[in-house]
Design a protein around this motif. Structure first.
Motif, mmCIF file in Angstrom:
data_model
loop_
_atom_site.group_PDB
_atom_site.id
_atom_site.type_symbol
_atom_site.label_atom_id
_atom_site.label_comp_id
_atom_site.label_asym_id
_atom_site.label_seq_id
_atom_site.Cartn_x
_atom_site.Cartn_y
_atom_site.Cartn_z
ATOM 1 N N ALA A 52 39.694 -32.100 -9.645
ATOM 2 C CA ALA A 52 40.015 -33.488 -9.292
ATOM 3 C C ALA A 52 41.115 -33.569 -8.243
ATOM 4 O O ALA A 52 41.163 -34.524 -7.458
ATOM 5 C CB ALA A 52 40.419 -34.262 -10.542
ATOM 6 N N HIS A 53 42.010 -32.565 -8.204
ATOM 7 C CA HIS A 53 43.119 -32.602 -7.239
ATOM 8 C C HIS A 53 42.643 -32.610 -5.786
ATOM 9 O O HIS A 53 43.380 -33.037 -4.894
ATOM 10 C CB HIS A 53 44.051 -31.406 -7.453
ATOM 11 C CG HIS A 53 45.006 -31.589 -8.584
ATOM 12 N ND1 HIS A 53 44.665 -31.326 -9.896
ATOM 13 C CD2 HIS A 53 46.284 -32.035 -8.608
ATOM 14 C CE1 HIS A 53 45.711 -31.587 -10.672
ATOM 15 N NE2 HIS A 53 46.695 -32.020 -9.924
ATOM 16 N N LEU A 61 45.508 -39.515 -10.227
ATOM 17 C CA LEU A 61 44.857 -38.555 -11.122
ATOM 18 C C LEU A 61 45.467 -38.597 -12.519
ATOM 19 O O LEU A 61 44.745 -38.648 -13.520
ATOM 20 C CB LEU A 61 44.974 -37.145 -10.541
ATOM 21 C CG LEU A 61 44.642 -35.973 -11.486
ATOM 22 C CD1 LEU A 61 43.211 -36.051 -11.968
ATOM 23 C CD2 LEU A 61 44.906 -34.649 -10.783
ATOM 24 N N THR A 62 46.785 -38.595 -12.602
ATOM 25 C CA THR A 62 47.415 -38.565 -13.922
ATOM 26 C C THR A 62 47.251 -39.877 -14.669
ATOM 27 O O THR A 62 47.245 -39.899 -15.899
ATOM 28 C CB THR A 62 48.917 -38.218 -13.814
ATOM 29 O OG1 THR A 62 49.528 -39.039 -12.814
ATOM 30 C CG2 THR A 62 49.115 -36.754 -13.457
ATOM 31 N N PHE A 63 47.103 -40.994 -13.929
ATOM 32 C CA PHE A 63 46.813 -42.257 -14.614
ATOM 33 C C PHE A 63 45.422 -42.207 -15.236
ATOM 34 O O PHE A 63 45.221 -42.630 -16.372
ATOM 35 C CB PHE A 63 46.923 -43.442 -13.652
ATOM 36 C CG PHE A 63 48.316 -43.983 -13.530
ATOM 37 C CD1 PHE A 63 48.842 -44.812 -14.497
ATOM 38 C CD2 PHE A 63 49.111 -43.644 -12.446
ATOM 39 C CE1 PHE A 63 50.131 -45.300 -14.402
ATOM 40 C CE2 PHE A 63 50.410 -44.130 -12.337
ATOM 41 C CZ PHE A 63 50.921 -44.961 -13.314
ATOM 42 N N GLY A 64 44.439 -41.688 -14.502
ATOM 43 C CA GLY A 64 43.101 -41.538 -15.056
ATOM 44 C C GLY A 64 43.080 -40.570 -16.223
ATOM 45 O O GLY A 64 42.414 -40.794 -17.238
ATOM 46 N N LEU A 65 43.860 -39.505 -16.081
ATOM 47 C CA LEU A 65 43.932 -38.489 -17.125
ATOM 48 C C LEU A 65 44.497 -39.045 -18.422
ATOM 49 O O LEU A 65 44.076 -38.663 -19.517
ATOM 50 C CB LEU A 65 44.809 -37.331 -16.635
ATOM 51 C CG LEU A 65 44.986 -36.125 -17.551
ATOM 52 C CD1 LEU A 65 43.663 -35.407 -17.736
ATOM 53 C CD2 LEU A 65 46.032 -35.175 -16.982
ATOM 54 N N ARG A 66 45.434 -39.971 -18.306
ATOM 55 C CA ARG A 66 46.105 -40.489 -19.497
ATOM 56 C C ARG A 66 45.227 -41.428 -20.317
ATOM 57 O O ARG A 66 45.618 -41.857 -21.385
ATOM 58 C CB ARG A 66 47.396 -41.196 -19.101
ATOM 59 C CG ARG A 66 48.464 -40.279 -18.591
ATOM 60 C CD ARG A 66 49.264 -39.633 -19.712
ATOM 61 N NE ARG A 66 48.533 -38.690 -20.538
ATOM 62 C CZ ARG A 66 48.370 -37.402 -20.241
ATOM 63 N NH1 ARG A 66 48.849 -36.911 -19.132
ATOM 64 N NH2 ARG A 66 47.714 -36.604 -21.056
ATOM 65 N N LEU A 67 44.028 -41.730 -19.815
ATOM 66 C CA LEU A 67 43.085 -42.469 -20.651
ATOM 67 C C LEU A 67 42.717 -41.677 -21.895
ATOM 68 O O LEU A 67 42.121 -42.219 -22.832
ATOM 69 C CB LEU A 67 41.811 -42.793 -19.861
ATOM 70 C CG LEU A 67 41.850 -44.030 -18.960
ATOM 71 C CD1 LEU A 67 40.548 -44.162 -18.202
ATOM 72 C CD2 LEU A 67 42.112 -45.286 -19.783
ATOM 73 N N GLN A 68 43.093 -40.385 -21.915
ATOM 74 C CA GLN A 68 42.812 -39.592 -23.103
ATOM 75 C C GLN A 68 43.459 -40.191 -24.350
ATOM 76 O O GLN A 68 42.997 -39.953 -25.466
ATOM 77 C CB GLN A 68 43.288 -38.151 -22.924
ATOM 78 C CG GLN A 68 44.800 -37.988 -22.830
ATOM 79 C CD GLN A 68 45.221 -36.526 -22.826
ATOM 80 O OE1 GLN A 68 45.292 -35.898 -23.858
ATOM 81 N NE2 GLN A 68 45.475 -35.995 -21.646
ATOM 82 N N ILE A 122 37.819 -39.805 -9.636
ATOM 83 C CA ILE A 122 38.174 -40.588 -10.828
ATOM 84 C C ILE A 122 37.372 -40.122 -12.030
ATOM 85 O O ILE A 122 37.888 -39.978 -13.147
ATOM 86 C CB ILE A 122 37.929 -42.092 -10.577
ATOM 87 C CG1 ILE A 122 39.002 -42.655 -9.634
ATOM 88 C CG2 ILE A 122 37.937 -42.864 -11.883
ATOM 89 C CD1 ILE A 122 40.384 -42.688 -10.242
ATOM 90 N N THR A 123 36.075 -39.869 -11.815
ATOM 91 C CA THR A 123 35.222 -39.392 -12.907
ATOM 92 C C THR A 123 35.716 -38.062 -13.448
ATOM 93 O O THR A 123 35.754 -37.843 -14.671
ATOM 94 C CB THR A 123 33.767 -39.252 -12.419
ATOM 95 O OG1 THR A 123 33.311 -40.512 -11.914
ATOM 96 C CG2 THR A 123 32.862 -38.814 -13.561
ATOM 97 N N LEU A 124 36.123 -37.157 -12.540
ATOM 98 C CA LEU A 124 36.657 -35.860 -12.970
ATOM 99 C C LEU A 124 37.960 -36.041 -13.750
ATOM 100 O O LEU A 124 38.194 -35.355 -14.750
ATOM 101 C CB LEU A 124 36.897 -34.963 -11.756
ATOM 102 C CG LEU A 124 35.655 -34.419 -11.050
ATOM 103 C CD1 LEU A 124 36.048 -33.677 -9.774
ATOM 104 C CD2 LEU A 124 34.861 -33.505 -11.965
ATOM 105 N N ALA A 125 38.813 -36.973 -13.288
ATOM 106 C CA ALA A 125 40.082 -37.213 -13.974
ATOM 107 C C ALA A 125 39.849 -37.746 -15.385
ATOM 108 O O ALA A 125 40.454 -37.273 -16.353
ATOM 109 C CB ALA A 125 40.934 -38.203 -13.168
ATOM 110 N N ILE A 126 38.962 -38.726 -15.501
ATOM 111 C CA ILE A 126 38.674 -39.292 -16.823
ATOM 112 C C ILE A 126 37.961 -38.264 -17.699
ATOM 113 O O ILE A 126 38.255 -38.137 -18.902
ATOM 114 C CB ILE A 126 37.832 -40.570 -16.686
ATOM 115 C CG1 ILE A 126 38.648 -41.658 -15.962
ATOM 116 C CG2 ILE A 126 37.368 -41.080 -18.050
ATOM 117 C CD1 ILE A 126 37.863 -42.919 -15.653
#
Length: 235
Positions: A52-53, A61-68, A122-126
């Motif tokens: 994703a980077h 990226l980290t905002f999308g990642l934090r949807l975890q 975004i898809t990769l981040a999520i």
């Protein structure tokens, strides 16, 4: 390739600790067996995260990642009875809504989205966030009675093997291109391995053991804020 080298280096750092524990029989096959499922989630999540980077800015990226947090919360409420009391509280539920709506708003309302990121990014981040949620939950489920250091020593070893195989098969020059990097970038690669992997994950395991999965996932929501500030400063 970056994760193959970083996890390979991290695994080497913790391998003597794991080998000593196995040799002295402080741990045995149960630990090695328990580490398999978290390692599979981690290796898959790390692959999407690194990819994703190249398609999205670190802050977004980290905002999308934090949807975890959303996925962690839902699964934690199902799997772990002690987590449910916190998850049901109004402040936690409000925070959950803010994380979800804030991330989506950042993506939808960003006028420069197409210039600095892509839908695939975004898809990769999520997607990595979903896999990291599975990683955190499996650590909580399978490794909670084990030492955080020995738990990650085993998981980092398995993860490193999986990522190194991917690096050899798919990486540029089978991963050997890293040796063409200048010394400063090799130093950053090694430093990120120590900070982001070898130490960061052990601290993460300690937090999961002592605070629970929901609180830990909530606290690390600070990550996108700090990354966004540093990204704006350094990049």
């Amino acid at each position: 390739s970056s994760n193959g080298w970083r996890y390979g280096f991290s695994a080497l750092l913790w391998l003597p600790v794991l080998a000593y524990a196995l040799f002295t029989r402080k741990v045995g096959p149960p630990l090695l067996k328990a580490a398999i499922v978290p390692s599979l989630f981690n290796a898959a999540g790390q692959s999407l995260f690194a990819s994703a980077h190249y398609l999205i800015d670190p802050g977004l990226l980290t905002f999308g990642l934090r949807l975890q947090l959303v996925f962690v919360t839902l699964a934690a409420a199902i799997l772990f009875v002690p987590e449910r009391r916190l998850i049901r509280t109004k402040p936690f539920l409000l925070g959950l809504v803010l994380v979800f709506s804030g991330t989506l708003s950042t993506i939808v309302l960003d006028a420069q989205f197409g210039q600095r990121a892509t839908t695939v990014g975004i898809t990769l981040a999520i997607g990595s966030g979903v896999l990291f949620a599975g990683y955190a939950l499996s650590v909580r489920y399978f490794m909670t009675k084990e030492s955080p250091i020995l738990s990650f020593a085993a998981i980092s070893l398995y993860t490193a093997v999986l990522l190194l195989v991917g690096m050899v098969v798919f990486g540029a020059d089978h991963g050997a291109r890293v040796w063409s990097l200048p010394a400063s970038e090799l130093g950053l690669l090694a430093l990120s391995s120590v900070i982001g992997i070898a130490l960061g994950h052990v601290f993460y395991y300690v937090s999961i053991q002592r605070l629970g999965i929901a609180v830990t996932a909530g606290v690390i929501q600070l990550q996108p804020v700090l990354v966004a500030i540093l990204s704006a400063t350094l990049l």
